[in-house]
Design an enzyme around this catalytic site. Structure first.
Site, PDB file in Angstrom:
ATOM      1  N   LYS A   1       0.846  -1.193   0.000  1.00 46.98           N
ATOM      2  CA  LYS A   1       0.000   0.000   0.000  1.00 46.98           C
ATOM      3  C   LYS A   1       0.890   1.256   0.000  1.00 46.98           C
ATOM      4  O   LYS A   1       2.090   1.173   0.248  1.00 46.98           O
ATOM      5  CB  LYS A   1      -0.936  -0.010   1.213  1.00 46.98           C
ATOM      6  CG  LYS A   1      -1.706  -1.316   1.370  1.00 46.98           C
ATOM      7  CD  LYS A   1      -2.560  -1.642   0.139  1.00 46.98           C
ATOM      8  CE  LYS A   1      -3.435  -2.878   0.319  1.00 46.98           C
ATOM      9  NZ  LYS A   1      -2.813  -4.137  -0.078  1.00 46.98           N
TER      10      LYS A   1
HETATM   11  C1  LIG Z   1      -9.258  -5.226  -1.492  1.00 51.61           C
HETATM   12  C2  LIG Z   1      -8.502  -5.784  -0.316  1.00 51.61           C
HETATM   13  N1  LIG Z   1      -9.156  -6.067   0.817  1.00 51.61           N
HETATM   14  C3  LIG Z   1      -8.526  -6.560   1.895  1.00 51.61           C
HETATM   15  C4  LIG Z   1      -7.171  -6.792   1.880  1.00 51.61           C
HETATM   16  C5  LIG Z   1      -6.513  -7.353   3.089  1.00 51.61           C
HETATM   17  O1  LIG Z   1      -5.606  -6.425   3.654  1.00 51.61           O
HETATM   18  P1  LIG Z   1      -4.533  -6.920   4.728  1.00 51.61           P
HETATM   19  O2  LIG Z   1      -3.426  -7.569   3.979  1.00 51.61           O
HETATM   20  O3  LIG Z   1      -4.091  -5.646   5.416  1.00 51.61           O
HETATM   21  O4  LIG Z   1      -5.230  -7.835   5.663  1.00 51.61           O
HETATM   22  C6  LIG Z   1      -6.441  -6.507   0.728  1.00 51.61           C
HETATM   23  C7  LIG Z   1      -5.000  -6.757   0.688  1.00 51.61           C
HETATM   24  O5  LIG Z   1      -4.312  -6.407  -0.207  1.00 51.61           O
HETATM   25  C8  LIG Z   1      -7.121  -5.990  -0.404  1.00 51.61           C
HETATM   26  O6  LIG Z   1      -6.478  -5.721  -1.538  1.00 51.61           O
END
Ligand SMILES: Cc1ncc(COP(=O)(O)O)c(C=O)c1O
Length: 368
Positions: free
Chosen positions: A182
Protein backbone atom coordinates in the site's frame (compact mmCIF):
# COMPACT_ATOMS: atom_id res chain seq x y z
CA UNK A 1 14.82 -6.33 -11.47
CA UNK A 2 12.34 -3.46 -11.56
CA UNK A 3 10.20 -4.47 -8.60
CA UNK A 4 6.42 -4.29 -8.60
CA UNK A 5 6.35 -2.50 -5.25
CA UNK A 6 8.79 -1.44 -2.59
CA UNK A 7 7.77 0.42 0.58
CA UNK A 8 8.85 4.06 0.99
CA UNK A 9 10.87 3.57 4.21
CA UNK A 10 13.52 6.20 5.07
CA UNK A 11 15.81 7.02 7.99
CA UNK A 12 13.07 8.94 9.81
CA UNK A 13 10.81 5.87 9.72
CA UNK A 14 13.62 3.64 10.95
CA UNK A 15 14.57 6.03 13.76
CA UNK A 16 10.95 6.19 14.94
CA UNK A 17 10.73 2.39 15.16
CA UNK A 18 14.11 2.06 16.88
CA UNK A 19 13.10 4.67 19.48
CA UNK A 20 10.07 2.55 20.43
CA UNK A 21 12.12 -0.64 20.55
CA UNK A 22 14.56 1.09 22.91
CA UNK A 23 11.83 2.43 25.23
CA UNK A 24 10.42 -1.04 25.88
CA UNK A 25 6.66 -0.40 25.57
CA UNK A 26 5.82 -2.53 22.56
CA UNK A 27 2.13 -3.37 22.91
CA UNK A 28 -0.78 -1.02 22.08
CA UNK A 29 -0.37 2.21 24.08
CA UNK A 30 0.15 5.94 23.43
CA UNK A 31 1.60 5.67 19.92
CA UNK A 32 -1.29 3.51 18.77
CA UNK A 33 -3.71 6.13 20.13
CA UNK A 34 -1.77 8.90 18.37
CA UNK A 35 -1.73 6.88 15.13
CA UNK A 36 -5.51 6.44 15.42
CA UNK A 37 -5.99 10.20 15.87
CA UNK A 38 -3.81 10.94 12.82
CA UNK A 39 -5.47 8.26 10.68
CA UNK A 40 -8.94 9.56 11.59
CA UNK A 41 -7.91 13.12 10.68
CA UNK A 42 -6.32 12.07 7.36
CA UNK A 43 -9.34 9.95 6.37
CA UNK A 44 -11.87 12.51 7.63
CA UNK A 45 -13.57 10.21 10.12
CA UNK A 46 -14.62 10.76 13.73
CA UNK A 47 -13.04 7.55 15.03
CA UNK A 48 -10.27 5.22 13.86
CA UNK A 49 -9.49 1.88 15.51
CA UNK A 50 -6.07 0.45 14.71
CA UNK A 51 -5.88 -3.31 14.19
CA UNK A 52 -3.41 -5.94 13.03
CA UNK A 53 -4.39 -5.72 9.32
CA UNK A 54 -7.29 -4.80 7.05
CA UNK A 55 -8.65 -8.36 7.13
CA UNK A 56 -9.09 -8.00 10.91
CA UNK A 57 -10.70 -4.58 10.39
CA UNK A 58 -13.23 -6.10 7.96
CA UNK A 59 -13.98 -9.08 10.19
CA UNK A 60 -14.44 -6.93 13.30
CA UNK A 61 -16.58 -4.47 11.32
CA UNK A 62 -18.95 -7.31 10.34
CA UNK A 63 -19.06 -8.64 13.92
CA UNK A 64 -19.61 -5.14 15.33
CA UNK A 65 -22.80 -4.74 13.28
CA UNK A 66 -23.97 -8.22 14.26
CA UNK A 67 -23.41 -10.14 11.00
CA UNK A 68 -23.62 -13.86 11.71
CA UNK A 69 -25.18 -17.17 10.65
CA UNK A 70 -28.28 -16.69 8.49
CA UNK A 71 -27.12 -13.31 7.15
CA UNK A 72 -25.88 -12.49 3.67
CA UNK A 73 -23.31 -9.87 2.67
CA UNK A 74 -22.99 -8.51 -0.89
CA UNK A 75 -19.36 -8.43 -2.04
CA UNK A 76 -17.82 -7.76 -5.47
CA UNK A 77 -16.69 -10.80 -7.42
CA UNK A 78 -13.27 -9.22 -8.19
CA UNK A 79 -11.09 -8.64 -5.11
CA UNK A 80 -8.47 -10.01 -2.77
CA UNK A 81 -9.97 -13.12 -1.06
CA UNK A 82 -10.10 -11.41 2.35
CA UNK A 83 -13.17 -9.45 1.22
CA UNK A 84 -15.26 -12.63 0.97
CA UNK A 85 -13.38 -14.78 3.49
CA UNK A 86 -14.32 -12.51 6.40
CA UNK A 87 -18.01 -12.97 5.57
CA UNK A 88 -17.67 -16.77 5.75
CA UNK A 89 -15.57 -16.53 8.92
CA UNK A 90 -18.47 -14.64 10.59
CA UNK A 91 -20.76 -17.54 9.68
CA UNK A 92 -22.58 -15.54 6.98
CA UNK A 93 -22.86 -16.10 3.23
CA UNK A 94 -21.31 -13.89 0.55
CA UNK A 95 -23.51 -12.84 -2.37
CA UNK A 96 -21.12 -12.09 -5.22
CA UNK A 97 -21.91 -9.05 -7.35
CA UNK A 98 -20.28 -8.49 -10.76
CA UNK A 99 -18.11 -5.42 -11.31
CA UNK A 100 -18.35 -2.55 -13.79
CA UNK A 101 -15.54 -1.65 -16.18
CA UNK A 102 -15.18 2.00 -15.31
CA UNK A 103 -14.24 1.46 -11.64
CA UNK A 104 -13.44 -2.28 -11.44
CA UNK A 105 -15.76 -2.07 -8.41
CA UNK A 106 -19.23 -3.41 -7.61
CA UNK A 107 -21.74 -2.65 -10.39
CA UNK A 108 -24.76 -0.88 -8.84
CA UNK A 109 -27.10 -2.49 -11.41
CA UNK A 110 -25.79 -5.93 -10.47
CA UNK A 111 -26.22 -5.01 -6.79
CA UNK A 112 -29.83 -4.10 -7.47
CA UNK A 113 -30.32 -7.51 -9.11
CA UNK A 114 -28.71 -9.19 -6.08
CA UNK A 115 -31.20 -7.46 -3.76
CA UNK A 116 -34.02 -8.62 -6.05
CA UNK A 117 -32.91 -12.27 -5.95
CA UNK A 118 -31.61 -12.62 -2.36
CA UNK A 119 -33.25 -11.78 0.92
CA UNK A 120 -31.39 -11.29 4.22
CA UNK A 121 -28.60 -9.13 2.73
CA UNK A 122 -27.58 -7.44 5.95
CA UNK A 123 -24.54 -5.58 4.63
CA UNK A 124 -22.93 -4.43 1.40
CA UNK A 125 -19.15 -4.53 1.21
CA UNK A 126 -17.94 -2.56 -1.83
CA UNK A 127 -14.21 -2.56 -2.66
CA UNK A 128 -12.29 0.44 -4.00
CA UNK A 129 -10.22 -1.59 -6.44
CA UNK A 130 -6.59 -0.62 -7.13
CA UNK A 131 -7.13 2.81 -5.48
CA UNK A 132 -10.13 3.98 -7.54
CA UNK A 133 -13.43 4.36 -5.77
CA UNK A 134 -16.53 2.33 -6.50
CA UNK A 135 -19.70 4.29 -7.41
CA UNK A 136 -20.57 4.96 -3.81
CA UNK A 137 -23.55 7.28 -4.16
CA UNK A 138 -25.48 4.65 -6.15
CA UNK A 139 -24.33 1.84 -3.85
CA UNK A 140 -25.18 3.64 -0.60
CA UNK A 141 -28.59 4.70 -1.98
CA UNK A 142 -29.43 1.11 -2.90
CA UNK A 143 -28.20 -0.23 0.43
CA UNK A 144 -30.26 2.33 2.33
CA UNK A 145 -33.36 1.43 0.30
CA UNK A 146 -32.93 -2.21 1.34
CA UNK A 147 -31.95 -1.49 4.95
CA UNK A 148 -28.42 -2.86 4.49
CA UNK A 149 -25.36 -1.50 6.28
CA UNK A 150 -22.37 -0.42 4.13
CA UNK A 151 -18.80 -1.37 5.03
CA UNK A 152 -16.18 -0.05 2.59
CA UNK A 153 -13.19 -2.23 1.82
CA UNK A 154 -10.83 0.70 1.28
CA UNK A 155 -7.71 -1.46 1.76
CA UNK A 156 -6.10 0.07 -1.35
CA UNK A 157 -7.72 3.49 -1.29
CA UNK A 158 -6.25 5.70 1.44
CA UNK A 159 -6.61 9.25 0.08
CA UNK A 160 -8.93 8.33 -2.81
CA UNK A 161 -11.98 10.53 -3.40
CA UNK A 162 -15.19 10.61 -5.34
CA UNK A 163 -17.42 13.69 -5.64
CA UNK A 164 -15.16 15.40 -3.10
CA UNK A 165 -15.76 12.73 -0.46
CA UNK A 166 -13.00 10.45 0.79
CA UNK A 167 -12.83 6.67 0.65
CA UNK A 168 -13.96 5.10 3.91
CA UNK A 169 -16.38 7.90 4.83
CA UNK A 170 -19.35 6.87 2.66
CA UNK A 171 -20.44 3.76 4.51
CA UNK A 172 -21.02 3.15 8.19
CA UNK A 173 -17.49 1.70 8.54
CA UNK A 174 -14.39 2.02 6.31
CA UNK A 175 -11.47 -0.42 6.46
CA UNK A 176 -7.90 0.37 5.35
CA UNK A 177 -4.69 -1.65 4.98
CA UNK A 178 -1.10 -0.70 5.79
CA UNK A 179 0.43 -3.76 4.13
CA UNK A 180 3.77 -2.96 2.41
CA UNK A 181 2.16 -2.94 -1.05
CA UNK A 182 0.00 0.00 0.00
CA UNK A 183 1.05 3.66 -0.38
CA UNK A 184 2.02 3.88 3.31
CA UNK A 185 2.79 0.93 5.54
CA UNK A 186 3.15 -0.34 9.09
CA UNK A 187 4.51 -3.72 7.90
CA UNK A 188 1.15 -5.34 8.59
CA UNK A 189 -1.63 -3.14 9.90
CA UNK A 190 -5.08 -1.72 9.37
CA UNK A 191 -7.68 0.68 10.69
CA UNK A 192 -11.45 0.67 10.84
CA UNK A 193 -12.99 4.15 10.75
CA UNK A 194 -16.53 5.15 11.66
CA UNK A 195 -18.63 8.10 12.75
CA UNK A 196 -20.51 5.85 15.18
CA UNK A 197 -18.98 5.86 18.70
CA UNK A 198 -20.86 2.69 19.74
CA UNK A 199 -19.49 0.74 16.75
CA UNK A 200 -15.97 2.03 17.43
CA UNK A 201 -16.29 0.88 21.03
CA UNK A 202 -17.38 -2.63 19.97
CA UNK A 203 -14.46 -2.89 17.53
CA UNK A 204 -12.04 -1.69 20.23
CA UNK A 205 -13.31 -4.42 22.58
CA UNK A 206 -13.26 -7.14 19.91
CA UNK A 207 -9.64 -6.38 18.92
CA UNK A 208 -8.46 -6.66 22.53
CA UNK A 209 -9.81 -9.88 24.10
CA UNK A 210 -13.24 -8.31 24.65
CA UNK A 211 -11.90 -5.78 27.16
CA UNK A 212 -14.21 -2.80 27.71
CA UNK A 213 -12.17 0.14 26.34
CA UNK A 214 -14.00 2.63 28.60
CA UNK A 215 -13.87 0.84 31.93
CA UNK A 216 -11.34 1.89 34.57
CA UNK A 217 -11.21 -1.68 35.90
CA UNK A 218 -10.77 -4.71 33.56
CA UNK A 219 -14.22 -5.74 32.31
CA UNK A 220 -14.44 -8.40 29.61
CA UNK A 221 -17.71 -7.64 27.85
CA UNK A 222 -17.46 -9.95 24.81
CA UNK A 223 -15.43 -12.91 23.55
CA UNK A 224 -12.74 -10.95 21.68
CA UNK A 225 -9.66 -11.56 19.60
CA UNK A 226 -6.12 -10.24 19.89
CA UNK A 227 -5.94 -8.13 16.72
CA UNK A 228 -3.90 -5.25 18.14
CA UNK A 229 -1.31 -3.13 16.37
CA UNK A 230 2.05 -2.83 18.14
CA UNK A 231 3.61 0.43 19.33
CA UNK A 232 6.50 0.17 16.88
CA UNK A 233 4.09 -0.38 13.99
CA UNK A 234 2.13 2.70 15.12
CA UNK A 235 5.36 4.73 15.29
CA UNK A 236 6.10 3.71 11.71
CA UNK A 237 2.53 4.53 10.76
CA UNK A 238 2.90 8.05 12.12
CA UNK A 239 6.05 8.83 10.13
CA UNK A 240 4.51 7.19 7.07
CA UNK A 241 1.26 9.18 7.34
CA UNK A 242 3.32 12.38 7.58
CA UNK A 243 4.46 11.83 3.99
CA UNK A 244 1.19 10.48 2.60
CA UNK A 245 0.37 13.54 0.46
CA UNK A 246 3.81 13.56 -1.15
CA UNK A 247 3.68 9.79 -1.80
CA UNK A 248 0.21 9.93 -3.33
CA UNK A 249 1.11 12.85 -5.60
CA UNK A 250 4.27 10.99 -6.64
CA UNK A 251 2.27 7.84 -7.44
CA UNK A 252 -0.29 9.83 -9.41
CA UNK A 253 2.53 11.44 -11.45
CA UNK A 254 4.03 8.02 -12.17
CA UNK A 255 0.61 6.75 -13.28
CA UNK A 256 0.14 9.71 -15.66
CA UNK A 257 3.62 9.04 -17.10
CA UNK A 258 2.79 5.37 -17.76
CA UNK A 259 -0.37 6.43 -19.55
CA UNK A 260 1.71 8.76 -21.79
CA UNK A 261 4.37 6.10 -22.40
CA UNK A 262 1.72 3.51 -23.35
CA UNK A 263 -0.23 5.77 -25.71
CA UNK A 264 -1.01 3.80 -28.87
CA UNK A 265 -0.01 0.44 -27.33
CA UNK A 266 -2.69 -2.29 -27.61
CA UNK A 267 -3.64 -2.13 -23.92
CA UNK A 268 -6.41 -0.33 -22.05
CA UNK A 269 -4.84 2.06 -19.55
CA UNK A 270 -6.64 2.92 -16.27
CA UNK A 271 -9.16 5.75 -16.39
CA UNK A 272 -9.61 8.57 -13.92
CA UNK A 273 -13.16 9.75 -14.59
CA UNK A 274 -14.19 13.33 -13.70
CA UNK A 275 -14.82 13.78 -9.97
CA UNK A 276 -12.59 10.83 -9.02
CA UNK A 277 -9.20 10.99 -7.32
CA UNK A 278 -7.50 7.68 -8.11
CA UNK A 279 -4.55 6.94 -5.80
CA UNK A 280 -3.08 4.13 -7.95
CA UNK A 281 -2.31 1.56 -5.29
CA UNK A 282 -1.80 -0.48 -8.46
CA UNK A 283 -1.44 0.63 -12.08
CA UNK A 284 -3.42 -2.04 -13.92
CA UNK A 285 -3.74 -2.28 -17.71
CA UNK A 286 -5.99 -4.62 -19.69
CA UNK A 287 -4.31 -6.78 -22.30
CA UNK A 288 -5.94 -7.36 -25.69
CA UNK A 289 -8.56 -10.15 -25.41
CA UNK A 290 -6.60 -12.56 -27.62
CA UNK A 291 -3.56 -12.31 -25.33
CA UNK A 292 -5.49 -13.13 -22.12
CA UNK A 293 -4.82 -16.90 -22.36
CA UNK A 294 -1.09 -16.14 -22.65
CA UNK A 295 -0.86 -13.69 -19.74
CA UNK A 296 1.25 -16.05 -17.59
CA UNK A 297 3.86 -16.40 -20.32
CA UNK A 298 3.81 -12.62 -20.88
CA UNK A 299 4.51 -12.11 -17.15
CA UNK A 300 7.40 -14.61 -17.43
CA UNK A 301 8.76 -12.86 -20.54
CA UNK A 302 8.68 -9.48 -18.77
CA UNK A 303 10.42 -11.01 -15.76
CA UNK A 304 13.11 -12.29 -18.12
CA UNK A 305 13.57 -8.68 -19.24
CA UNK A 306 13.95 -7.50 -15.65
CA UNK A 307 10.40 -6.23 -15.12
CA UNK A 308 8.23 -7.67 -12.33
CA UNK A 309 4.50 -7.66 -13.12
CA UNK A 310 1.52 -9.59 -11.83
CA UNK A 311 -2.20 -10.22 -12.35
CA UNK A 312 -4.75 -7.58 -11.20
CA UNK A 313 -6.61 -9.35 -8.42
CA UNK A 314 -8.75 -12.48 -8.00
CA UNK A 315 -11.97 -13.80 -9.53
CA UNK A 316 -13.45 -14.77 -6.16
CA UNK A 317 -16.34 -17.02 -7.31
CA UNK A 318 -13.86 -19.05 -9.37
CA UNK A 319 -11.31 -19.51 -6.57
CA UNK A 320 -11.26 -23.14 -5.42
CA UNK A 321 -13.26 -22.76 -2.20
CA UNK A 322 -16.14 -20.69 -3.57
CA UNK A 323 -16.27 -22.53 -6.91
CA UNK A 324 -16.56 -25.88 -5.14
CA UNK A 325 -19.00 -24.67 -2.51
CA UNK A 326 -21.40 -22.76 -4.79
CA UNK A 327 -20.69 -24.42 -8.19
CA UNK A 328 -19.93 -21.12 -9.93
CA UNK A 329 -18.91 -21.31 -13.59
CA UNK A 330 -17.32 -18.97 -16.12
CA UNK A 331 -20.14 -16.81 -17.48
CA UNK A 332 -21.82 -16.24 -14.10
CA UNK A 333 -19.91 -12.95 -13.67
CA UNK A 334 -19.10 -11.89 -17.25
CA UNK A 335 -17.35 -8.57 -16.59
CA UNK A 336 -15.17 -10.14 -13.90
CA UNK A 337 -14.38 -13.04 -16.27
CA UNK A 338 -13.07 -10.56 -18.84
CA UNK A 339 -11.26 -8.09 -16.56
CA UNK A 340 -9.73 -10.84 -14.42
CA UNK A 341 -8.27 -12.64 -17.45
CA UNK A 342 -6.81 -9.48 -19.07
CA UNK A 343 -5.54 -7.44 -16.09
CA UNK A 344 -1.81 -6.87 -15.72
CA UNK A 345 -0.26 -4.82 -12.89
CA UNK A 346 2.88 -2.80 -13.70
CA UNK A 347 5.56 -1.75 -11.17
CA UNK A 348 4.60 1.41 -9.29
CA UNK A 349 6.36 2.82 -6.23
CA UNK A 350 8.17 5.99 -5.24
CA UNK A 351 11.58 4.39 -5.90
CA UNK A 352 10.77 4.06 -9.63
CA UNK A 353 12.99 6.23 -11.87
CA UNK A 354 11.85 7.82 -15.13
CA UNK A 355 14.20 5.45 -16.96
CA UNK A 356 12.56 2.47 -15.20
CA UNK A 357 9.17 3.52 -16.49
CA UNK A 358 10.57 3.78 -20.02
CA UNK A 359 12.07 0.28 -19.62
CA UNK A 360 8.73 -1.12 -18.39
CA UNK A 361 6.76 0.46 -21.24
CA UNK A 362 9.27 -0.70 -23.88
CA UNK A 363 9.40 -4.23 -22.45
CA UNK A 364 5.63 -4.42 -22.43
CA UNK A 365 5.30 -3.15 -26.01
CA UNK A 366 7.95 -5.64 -27.15
CA UNK A 367 6.32 -8.53 -25.29
CA UNK A 368 2.90 -7.66 -26.74
C1 LIG B 1 -9.26 -5.23 -1.49
C2 LIG B 1 -8.50 -5.78 -0.32
N1 LIG B 1 -9.16 -6.07 0.82
C3 LIG B 1 -8.53 -6.56 1.89
C4 LIG B 1 -7.17 -6.79 1.88
C5 LIG B 1 -6.51 -7.35 3.09
O1 LIG B 1 -5.61 -6.43 3.65
P1 LIG B 1 -4.53 -6.92 4.73
O2 LIG B 1 -3.43 -7.57 3.98
O3 LIG B 1 -4.09 -5.65 5.42
O4 LIG B 1 -5.23 -7.83 5.66
C6 LIG B 1 -6.44 -6.51 0.73
C7 LIG B 1 -5.00 -6.76 0.69
O5 LIG B 1 -4.31 -6.41 -0.21
C8 LIG B 1 -7.12 -5.99 -0.40
O6 LIG B 1 -6.48 -5.72 -1.54
Amino acid sequence: MIRLATPDVDDTDIAAVVAVLRCGTLVQATRVREFERRAAAVIGAAEAVAVSNCTSALQLALLAIGVGPGDRVAVPSFSWPATANVVVLCGAEPVFVDIERETNGMDPDALEAAFATHDRIKAVLPVHAFGAMARMSAITTLAARHGAFVIEDAACALGAEREGRGAGTWGGIGCFSFHPRKAVTTGEGGVAVTADAAIARRIRALRNHGLDPDSATPEFIAPGYNMRLTEFQAALGLTQLAKLDRILEHRRRLARRYTELLAGAPVVTPAEPPGVRHVFQSYVVLLPCDLAPRRASLIATLRGRGVETTIGTHHLPLTTYFRQRYRYRPGDFPVTDDVFSRALTLPLHTGLAESDQVTVAEALRAAL
